[in-house]
Design an enzyme around this catalytic site. Structure first.
Site, mmCIF file in Angstrom:
data_model
loop_
_atom_site.group_PDB
_atom_site.id
_atom_site.type_symbol
_atom_site.label_atom_id
_atom_site.label_comp_id
_atom_site.label_asym_id
_atom_site.label_seq_id
_atom_site.Cartn_x
_atom_site.Cartn_y
_atom_site.Cartn_z
ATOM 1 N N THR A 101 0.810 -1.196 -0.130
ATOM 2 C CA THR A 101 -0.096 0.026 0.077
ATOM 3 C C THR A 101 1.050 1.465 -0.196
ATOM 4 O OG1 THR A 101 -1.640 -1.287 1.447
ATOM 5 C CG2 THR A 101 -2.037 1.114 1.281
ATOM 6 N N HIS A 158 0.603 7.268 -13.881
ATOM 7 C CA HIS A 158 -0.281 6.202 -13.380
ATOM 8 C C HIS A 158 -1.787 6.223 -14.065
ATOM 9 C CE1 HIS A 158 2.713 5.459 -10.365
ATOM 10 N NE2 HIS A 158 2.431 4.278 -10.442
ATOM 11 N N LYS A 162 -5.865 5.719 -9.749
ATOM 12 C CA LYS A 162 -4.795 5.803 -8.695
ATOM 13 C C LYS A 162 -5.366 7.109 -7.758
ATOM 14 C CE LYS A 162 -0.028 5.772 -7.057
ATOM 15 N NZ LYS A 162 -0.297 4.893 -6.329
ATOM 16 N N GLY A 168 4.070 6.304 -4.553
ATOM 17 C CA GLY A 168 4.908 5.662 -3.442
ATOM 18 C C GLY A 168 6.384 5.303 -4.162
#
Ligand SMILES: NC(=O)C1=CN([C@@H]2O[C@H](COP(=O)(O)OP(=O)(O)OC[C@H]3O[C@@H](n4cnc5c(N)ncnc54)[C@H](OP(=O)(O)O)[C@@H]3O)[C@@H](O)[C@H]2O)C=CC1
Ligand SMILES: O=C(O)C1=N[C@H](C(=O)O)C[C@H](O)C1
Length: 271
Positions: A101, A158, A162, A168
């Site tokens: 995550t 992305h 998202k 991240g």
């Protein structure tokens, strides 16, 4: 060695379904439970059917304590609040926790670090071999190129679903660049630019975020100097690269003492 008994948390998600598929094809890994929230439409469904593979004889449940009891590791690609809660539950159950995550706040990080005193946790903003390899290259380049001559910018793109930014991975690469420069990322990151920004601050690390379509994940670290530019980039074409990394991390935790580990530890890329 005996099989590693794996629970998949966030089983119906894009990553959860890919993890179920990769666990099923990995020698030494055995799916023992698949978790979703109590509100999920996937409850009761066979995990294999959910993932589009043969039936696994494991029905999706929301019973976290029941799922973790007797499991070796839980693989978690979900959401920040859920992952922080799961870290407590996994530590209580004596189960290792692999966290993919992203989008954590400081309070989530604190809870996860606390749980890591009681169980092995592997946490990484990107579980792929390629990204963890280029993180080392970014650190090396940032160490070699002086901040007054080379500006570091990190670009990511992305898919439209998202929910967190910067990704991240972008933050992981930013940390690598900051480490190479011997500075803290928090004090030097420029995460947004808008309007009259003034000239670029020397030594800052900039982030730019693009979202659209079905892009799995693309990152570029740009080191821009006068008259030359270096780009270190990675393009993910398939979520299986993250899932393979997460499953290998789960196998790696077997017999591992409590601690907060990274994918670079799992892949032997440290040092
Ligand atoms: N580190 C890495 O290599 C990678 C990290 N990621 C990260 O993984 C996370 C998930 O990504 P993705 O799979 O695309 O997202 P999805 O939204 O497709 O999946 C998330 C899943 O988690 C479930 N979930 C949320 N809360 C809980 C809970 N309390 N209990 C059980 N399940 C829960 C959701 O269920 P519901 O929909 O019912 O709420 C959903 O099924 C993101 O943070 C993403 O950035 C993604 C790819 C690679
Ligand atoms: O949400 C995603 O999809 C991804 N998230 C991770 C991130 O935030 O970097 C990893 C990967 O790029 C896909």
């Amino acid at each position: 060695m005996s099989e590693t008994r794996i629970v998949v948390f966030g089983a119906a998600g894009r990553m959860g379904r890919t993890i179920i598929e990769i666990v099923a094809e990995t020698a030494g890994a055995k799916l023992v439970a698949a978790l979703e929230p109590a509100s999920s439409a996937a409850l009761g469904e066979d995990a294999g059917s959910l993932a589009g593979i043969r039936k696994q004889g494991v029905r999706v449940t929301s019973d976290i304590a029941g799922a973790l009891s007797g499991a070796d590791a839980v693989i978690d690609f979900s959401a920040p609040d859920a992952s922080a809660m799961l870290a407590d539950a996994a530590a209580l159950a004596g189960c290792a926790h692999v966290i993919g995550t992203t989008g954590f706040q400081v309070e989530h990080e604190t809870r996860i670090a606390d749980a890591a005193r009681r169980t092995a946790i592997v946490k990484s903003g990107n579980m792929s071999l390629g990204v963890n390899l280029i993180a080392g290259l970014v650190e090396q380049a940032a160490r070699a190129l002086p901040a007054n001559l080379f500006d570091i910018e990190i670009l990511e793109m992305h898919h439209r679903h998202k929910v967190d930014a910067p990704s991240g991975t972008a933050l992981l690469l930013g940390e690598a660049a900051a480490k190479g420069r011997g500075i803290g990322l928090d004090e030097h990151a420029v995460r947004v630019r808008d309007g009259q920004t003034g000239p670029r601050q020397t030594g800052s690390i900039g982030f730019a975020t693009l979202r659209g379509g079905s892009v799995v994940g693309e990152h570029a670290v740009i080191l821009a100097g006068e008259g030359e530019r270096i780009e270190i980039s990675h393009k993910a074409g398939d979520r299986a690269i993250f899932a393979r990394g997460a499953v290998s991390a789960a196998l790696w935790t077997k017999g591992r003492s409590a601690g907060l580990y990274s994918m670079r530890d799992v892949l032997g890329l440290t040092g």
